[in-house]
Design a protein around this motif. Structure first.
Motif, PDB file in Angstrom:
ATOM      1  N   SER A  15       0.825  -1.211   0.000  1.00 51.07           N
ATOM      2  CA  SER A  15       0.000   0.000   0.000  1.00 51.07           C
ATOM      3  C   SER A  15       0.858   1.259   0.000  1.00 51.07           C
ATOM      4  O   SER A  15       2.032   1.242   0.396  1.00 51.07           O
ATOM      5  CB  SER A  15      -0.899   0.017   1.235  1.00 51.07           C
ATOM      6  N   SER A 191      -3.094   4.368  -9.510  1.00 53.48           N
ATOM      7  CA  SER A 191      -4.262   3.491  -9.563  1.00 53.48           C
ATOM      8  C   SER A 191      -5.301   4.022 -10.551  1.00 53.48           C
ATOM      9  O   SER A 191      -5.144   5.099 -11.130  1.00 53.48           O
ATOM     10  CB  SER A 191      -4.898   3.386  -8.180  1.00 53.48           C
ATOM     11  N   TYR A 193      -8.454   4.393  -9.447  1.00 53.72           N
ATOM     12  CA  TYR A 193      -9.563   4.847  -8.608  1.00 53.72           C
ATOM     13  C   TYR A 193     -10.208   6.089  -9.222  1.00 53.72           C
ATOM     14  O   TYR A 193      -9.519   6.900  -9.853  1.00 53.72           O
ATOM     15  CB  TYR A 193      -9.072   5.190  -7.200  1.00 53.72           C
ATOM     16  N   ASP A 222      -9.483  -4.313 -15.891  1.00 55.68           N
ATOM     17  CA  ASP A 222     -10.055  -3.845 -14.626  1.00 55.68           C
ATOM     18  C   ASP A 222     -11.421  -3.233 -14.865  1.00 55.68           C
ATOM     19  O   ASP A 222     -11.633  -2.534 -15.865  1.00 55.68           O
ATOM     20  CB  ASP A 222      -9.145  -2.809 -13.965  1.00 55.68           C
ATOM     21  N   LYS A 240      -0.166  -3.879 -12.140  1.00 54.33           N
ATOM     22  CA  LYS A 240       0.400  -3.417 -10.873  1.00 54.33           C
ATOM     23  C   LYS A 240       1.875  -3.810 -10.792  1.00 54.33           C
ATOM     24  O   LYS A 240       2.258  -4.909 -11.178  1.00 54.33           O
ATOM     25  CB  LYS A 240      -0.384  -4.013  -9.701  1.00 54.33           C
ATOM     26  N   VAL A 266     -10.861   6.733  -2.898  1.00 55.83           N
ATOM     27  CA  VAL A 266      -9.938   5.613  -2.723  1.00 55.83           C
ATOM     28  C   VAL A 266     -10.680   4.371  -2.246  1.00 55.83           C
ATOM     29  O   VAL A 266     -11.909   4.368  -2.136  1.00 55.83           O
ATOM     30  CB  VAL A 266      -8.802   6.004  -1.751  1.00 55.83           C
ATOM     31  N   ALA A 267      -9.928   3.305  -1.954  1.00 54.54           N
ATOM     32  CA  ALA A 267     -10.517   1.982  -1.708  1.00 54.54           C
ATOM     33  C   ALA A 267     -11.551   1.967  -0.598  1.00 54.54           C
ATOM     34  O   ALA A 267     -12.554   1.256  -0.685  1.00 54.54           O
ATOM     35  CB  ALA A 267      -9.403   0.979  -1.407  1.00 54.54           C
ATOM     36  N   ASN A 268     -11.334   2.735   0.471  1.00 54.80           N
ATOM     37  CA  ASN A 268     -12.273   2.715   1.595  1.00 54.80           C
ATOM     38  C   ASN A 268     -13.463   3.661   1.402  1.00 54.80           C
ATOM     39  O   ASN A 268     -14.274   3.819   2.301  1.00 54.80           O
ATOM     40  CB  ASN A 268     -11.556   3.039   2.904  1.00 54.80           C
TER      41      ASN A 268
END
Length: 362
Positions: A15, A191, A193, A222, A240, A266-268
């Motif tokens: 990360s 990324s 995102y 993706d 990646k 972002v991811a969260n």
């Protein structure tokens, strides 16, 4: 006084937070009495490893670190034991999560709190209480935008207690080496995102069929990429890449894109757009890339239009195309942007400079 950086983040890991911990920890270990305390998570075996070479391309001896067992996701027992180590040795805690700062305050241990987003009401109260108790020695933030919002929330009198220290890059990894031979290549590292810039890169590549684009950090299959339409033949997805291999990737392109949007999810699910200090920005600068970036206030805290980068309307694909054509056709401008970006990086944005700035503020 010894400085103990206590974190619940997975380390080592792939990360961005883990990479920051490694590079920052390496710089701090060279400049002061420093120890990084990280959890061995029962459910994540990577965190039991001391193999920093695999994840970050650095030696285990580069960071003074200690691992403690974490048995639950909340990590309360880990934090308590880590704080006790700092307290028993008369140390100063460096916190990156609110739970660590709270435990330091609860146990009357001096602490520094690094913050990357506007805290909740409870977090703002923690800052206020910590400063009044004389235990919170400094609040470290990554942008002036974040500092201004914290000051607006708590009052002008705390401004001197807040240090702006943008993110950084490791100058020993990203040497000033740019390809600039034959046909110039455009690259992006990051990324897919929402808000990171794929929504600009795909249509830009379609409008510039004679230019080769490299995208490190995502695959053409993706789900996020498929949402932006057909992938043109001149856009190559590299997937990646481990952080230890990123510097070599930079040798494959000349012009670097930073097409951040006002909202970056972002991811969260958090929106980091207003306060972000993108690691790849500083890596681009370190490698002497010709940078084209979004004309956002948060980006302009670091980059200057036509001096260290070309800044473009974040959602104006035609303007991105025009700026790309300009640097492709004007080698003098491209060289100026490259040299100036590398110079600014060397002066202000290495991890060593960031660590020194923080240490000198305490």
């Amino acid at each position: 006084m010894k400085l103990y950086l206590i974190t619940l983040a997975a380390f080592p890991f792939y990360s961005a937070e883990s990479i920051h911990l490694a590079m920052f920890g390496k710089a701090m270990s060279k400049l002061c009495d420093f120890e990084l305390l990280t959890p061995m998570k029962l459910w994540r075996r990577e965190t039991w490893s001391f193999n920093l070479k695999k994840y970050y391309g650095i030696d285990v001896s580069d960071i003074n670190q200690r691992k403690l067992l974490q048995v639950s996701p909340a990590g309360k027992s880990f934090v308590k034991r880590a704080i006790a180590i700092a307290a028993n040795n008369g140390g100063l805690v460096y916190a990156r999560q609110q739970v660590v700062a709270e435990e330091a305050l609860k146990n009357s241990v001096g602490f520094v709190w690094e913050i990357h987003a506007l805290p909740s009401a409870a977090g703002l109260k923690l800052i206020d209480s910590g400063l009044k108790a004389g235990l919170l020695k400094k609040v470290v933030v990554i942008s002036h935008a974040l500092k201004n919002d914290i000051v607006d929330s708590l009052g002008l009198e705390i401004a001197e207690s807040i240090l702006v220290a943008p993110d950084a890059a490791d100058d020993s990894k990203f040497s000033y080496c740019t390809k600039r031979r034959g046909k110039l290549v455009v690259g992006y590292v990051g990324s897919a995102y929402p808000g990171k810039g794929a929504e600009i890169i795909l249509p830009l590549a379609r409008r510039c069929p004679d230019v080769e684009f490299l995208f490190y950090g995502a695959s053409k299959n993706d789900v996020a990429i498929k949402g932006y339409g057909a992938v043109p033949d001149n856009l190559i997805f590299k997937g990646k890449v481990p952080y230890s291999e990123i510097p070599a990737c930079f040798d494959e392109f000349d012009i670097a894109l930073l097409p951040n949007q006002p909202k970056v999810i972002v991811a969260n699910g958090d929106d980091i757009g207003k306060y972000t200090s993108p690691m790849k920005l500083f890596e681009y600068m370190a490698a002497g890339k010709v940078i084209i970036a979004s004309d956002l206030d948060i980006i302009k805290e670091v980059l200057t239009h036509r001096y260290t980068a070309l800044l473009v309307g974040h959602n104006d694909v035609d303007a991105w195309k025009q700026s790309l054509k300009e640097v492709l056709n004007d080698s003098e401008l491209a060289g100026l942007l490259s040299v100036n970006a590398r110079s600014e990086f060397s002066e202000k944005y290495t991890y060593s400079a960031r660590a020194r700035l923080i240490i000198n503020s305490l």
